[in-house]
Write an enzyme that holds these catalytic residues in place. Structure first.
Site, PDB file in Angstrom:
ATOM      1  N   GLY A 324       0.818  -1.209   0.000  1.00 24.51           N
ATOM      2  CA  GLY A 324       0.000   0.000   0.000  1.00 24.51           C
ATOM      3  C   GLY A 324       0.849   1.254   0.000  1.00 24.51           C
ATOM      4  O   GLY A 324       2.078   1.198   0.072  1.00 24.51           O
ATOM      5  N   ASP A 378      -9.849  -2.155  16.176  1.00 26.61           N
ATOM      6  CA  ASP A 378      -9.259  -2.132  17.517  1.00 26.61           C
ATOM      7  C   ASP A 378      -7.753  -2.315  17.387  1.00 26.61           C
ATOM      8  O   ASP A 378      -7.271  -3.070  16.530  1.00 26.61           O
ATOM      9  CB  ASP A 378      -9.848  -3.260  18.360  1.00 26.61           C
TER      10      ASP A 378
END
Length: 589
Positions: A324, A378
Site C-alpha cells: 500500500g 481495535d
C-alpha cells in the site's frame, strides 16, 4: 527454588498483587452486572459511560496495586531477584485459581509498570503460561442450558425465551418466534425426514450486552456438529423488547465478535469457559480475540503475544513493509503468513502533517475507548516488543532505521521496538478497487459510504477520508484505520463553499474565503476519487448526500441533542419484518 528460599517480602508482594487482581475482577463483574438494568431502562448514555469506566478500571487498579506493593516492604522493589521470588510465590498462589490465566496478565502489568516495560523475560513475568489452559482445575458444571427439539420447534423456542425473560415485556413474542423459525427453516439443515427432530440448542446462561443491543448466544447441535445461534434483541424505547434477527452462520457470528466493535458486557465468573464454548462454533476465531471481545482486552494482548511467538516457531517467512501507499505518520510492516500489521509512529512526519507524536497516541487511546460502530479497527499497544532480527527483511530494517530510529534497539540477535501498535490486517481500499469488477466496486463503495455515515453517527469524523486510509475485511466490510486526524463531529464546522463574487475569485488557485482550523467543506470530498471514475460514479449514486454540508449539520444537531444511533453488527437486510402480524403462523412441526 524451594519454599524455604522464598523471602517473606516476596510472599507479601505476591499476595498484594493477587488481592489486587481479585479486587479488580470483582469491580469488573459489578460494572458488568449493571448491563441488564441499563438495557431495560433504555439508559444508552449510562451504557457508554460504563464501557469507558470499565476500560479505565484496569489501569486505575494497576496504579493502585503498584503503590500498595511499594508499601508492603522497606526493601528495594527494583531488585529483580526479589521479583523472581515473587513470581514463584504467585505461581503457587494461583495454582487453584479459577482465573489464573488472567491473574498472570495482571501480575505482568504490575511488573511492567514497575520496570517501565523493561526486563521482559519468562523468569520475571509470565511470558509463557504457567500451564496449558486445558489443565485448569475447575468444578464440573455447565455454563449453558440445553433444549432438545422433539416435535415442536416453536414450543422449544418459547421455553428458551421464557428462561431468559426481561423485566420489560415482549413487543410481540409470537411474531418474533415465527421469524426465528422461518430463519431456521431457511438456514439450518433439517434431518432426513425434513424435520428438526434431534436438534439441540445449547444457549449460554448469560446474555451479552453491547451498545443498545442484548444478544442471546449459543450453538445449534446437529449430531455433534455445531452452528452458532445469535439472537440480537433490541428495546423499542416504548416498553417493549423484540428479536431483531437470527444468525446461524459462522461468518455472521464472527462479525458479531468483530475487532471493529466495542467490548461486550457479559457476566462471566470464569471467562475461559465462555471462551472455550464460543470457540466450539467459531473455531477460526483466535482465543485472544474472544477474550478481548468480552472485555478482557489486556489478557487478549497476552494471548496474542503468545500466539505470535508460537507462530514464529512454526514459520520462516520474514517481516516486510506492508503493501500500500506509505503513511505520512506511521510506518507499517507485516508478516505475510500472519494476519496482523505492526504500526510504528515515525520520528518525523511527512509534509504537510503537523500533529505531534503525543497527539497521535491520544487519538489511538480515544479510539480504544470509543464506540467504534463496527467501522474502526481495535488496536493493541505494546512497549519493548522483541523480535528475532533474522526474521526482518533487509528492506524493512532499512526503512525502520530511516523513519523511526528512536523507536529501535538492534543487535545481532534482536530487534526491539520500543513502541508499536498491532492491528488486524486488511486490504487497503485503494488496492482493492484496482482488482475489483463493477459489481464489487459498487458494493465496496456502498460500504465506504456506510462506514463514513456510521462513524459520523458515533460522533467520529475521520479527518482524512482518502481511500488508502480504509481497509476491506475478509467479510467485505470497509473499516477505517488511520487515526491521526480523527475528531468529534460536534467539534467540526461544516460549511458550504462560498460562491465566487467575481472572475478573479473564480479563477483563483487558492481559497478567496477565510478557512478556520475546524472548517470542513463536504463538497471537496469528491477529490478522494481522483483517478477512479467508476468508484466515483458508484459512490455518488449511493451516498451523494455526504457532499452536502446540511447532512453533516443534521448529524451534529442530533448528537448535541443526546441521540445515540443504533449500530447493527449485521446487514440491515437481515433484520426481521416487525410489521408481520403474529397471527401469520408458520408450520413448525
Amino acid at each position: 527454588m524451594t519454599n524455604q528460599s522464598l523471602t517473606p517480602t516476596a510472599k507479601r508482594i505476591a499476595k498484594t498483587i493477587l488481592n489486587g487482581f481479585d479486587a479488580y475482577f470483582a469491580d469488573f463483574q459489578n460494572m458488568t452486572l449493571g448491563a441488564k438494568a441499563r438495557f431495560e431502562k433504555v439508559d444508552w448514555q449510562g451504557i457508554q459511560d460504563a464501557h469507558y469506566e470499565r476500560i479505565e478500571l484496569y489501569k486505575n487498579k494497576v496504579d493502585q496495586v503498584c503503590k500498595l506493593v511499594a508499601g508492603v516492604t522497606s526493601k528495594d522493589v527494583s531488585d529483580l531477584e526479589l521479583w523472581q521470588q515473587a513470581k514463584t510465590t504467585y505461581t503457587q498462589l494461583i495454582f487453584g485459581h479459577s482465573n489464573y490465566e488472567i491473574a498472570e496478565t495482571f501480575y505482568n502489568s504490575i511488573f511492567c509498570s514497575q520496570f517501565h516495560h523493561d526486563h521482559i523475560h519468562d523468569r520475571n513475568i509470565f511470558v509463557k503460561a504457567s500451564r496449558p489452559l486445558e489443565d485448569k482445575p475447575l468444578k464440573d458444571y455447565s455454563i449453558y442450558l440445553s433444549y432438545q427439539v422433539d416435535n415442536n420447534l416453536k414450543e422449544t423456542l418459547l421455553q428458551v425465551m421464557r428462561d431468559f425473560e426481561f423485566s420489560v415485556p415482549w413487543e410481540d413474542l409470537d411474531r418474533d418466534l415465527n421469524n426465528v423459525i422461518q430463519a431456521i427453516q431457511e438456514k439450518v439443515p433439517a434431518g432426513e425426514d425434513g424435520l428438526w427432530k434431534g436438534l439441540r440448542f445449547d444457549i449460554l446462561e448469560t446474555i451479552f450486552y453491547r451498545n443498545k443491543g442484548a444478544y442471546l448466544i449459543g450453538r445449534v447441535n446437529i449430531n455433534n456438529r455445531y452452528l452458532p445461534i445469535v439472537l440480537p434483541m433490541l428495546n423499542n424505547g416504548e416498553g417493549g423488547i423484540y428479536i431483531d434477527t437470527a444468525i446461524f452462520d459462522r461468518d455472521g457470528a464472527s462479525i458479531i465478535f468483530s475487532f471493529t466493535r466495542s467490548y461486550f458486557m457479559v457476566d462471566a465468573s470464569i471467562p475461559s469457559r465462555l471462551v472455550r464454548f464460543i470457540s466450539s462454533f467459531m473455531p477460526s476465531k483466535e482465543t485472544s480475540e474472544i477474550y478481548t471481545a468480552i472485555g478482557f482486552n489486556k489478557h487478549g494482548k497476552t494471548e496474542f503475544y503468545r500466539h505470535l511467538l508460537q507462530h514464529m516457531k512454526n514459520s520462516d517467512d520474514q517481516f516486510i513493509i506492508a503493501p500500500g501507499i506509505k503513511g505520512m505518520v506511521m510506518t507499517v510492516f507485516t508478516l505475510p503468513s500472519y494476519s496482523i500489521v505492526f504500526k510504528i509512529i515515525k520520528d518525523k512526519f511527512d509534509y504537510p502533517k503537523q500533529v505531534t507524536e503525543e497527539v497521535v497516541k491520544q487519538k489511538y487511546k480515544l479510539v480504544s475507548r470509543s464506540e467504534r460502530a463496527g467501522r474502526m479497527a481495535d488496536t493493541q499497544e505494546y512497549t519493548n516488543f522483541i523480535f528475532y532480527r533474522n526474521r526482518f527483511s533487509d528492506e524493512l530494517l532499512e526503512e525502520l532505521q530511516k523513519v523511526a530510529p528512536s523507536k529501535l534497539e538492534i543487535n545481532e540477535k534482536w530487534v526491539i521496538i520500543k513502541h508499536v501498535y498491532t492491528e488486524r490486517r486488511m486490504t487497503p481500499l485503494n488496492l482493492y478497487l484496482k482488482e475489483a469488477n463493477e459489481e464489487q466496486t459498487y458494493d465496496v463503495m456502498d460500504e465506504y459510504g456506510n462506514a463514513i455515515k456510521q462513524l459520523a453517527a458515533a460522533n467520529i469524523f475521520p479527518g482524512d477520508m482518502l481511500l488508502k486510509n480504509f481497509g476491506v475485511t475478509r467479510h467485505g466490510r470497509v473499516v477505517f484505520y488511520d487515526y491521526d486526524e480523527i475528531c468529534a463531529i460536534t467539534e467540526c464546522n461544516f460549511r458550504k463553499i462560498p460562491e465566487p463574487r467575481n472572475e478573479m475569485e473564480e479563477m483563483a488557485d487558492r481559497p478567496w474565503y477565510t478557512v478556520a482550523e475546524n472548517d470542513i467543506f463536504p463538497e471537496e470530498f469528491r477529490l478522494f476519487f481522483t483517478g477512479n471514475p467508476t468508484a466515483k460514479k458508484a459512490f455518488e449514486s449511493l451516498h451523494s448526500d455526504l457532499y452536502d454540508y446540511r447532512y453533516w449539520q443534521h448529524i451534529q444537531n442530533s448528537l448535541r441533542a443526546g441521540h445515540i444511533e443504533n449500530t447493527y453488527p449485521y446487514r440491515r437486510r437481515l433484520r426481521f419484518n416487525r410489521d408481520r402480524p403474529s397471527t401469520e403462523l408458520i408450520n413448525c412441526d
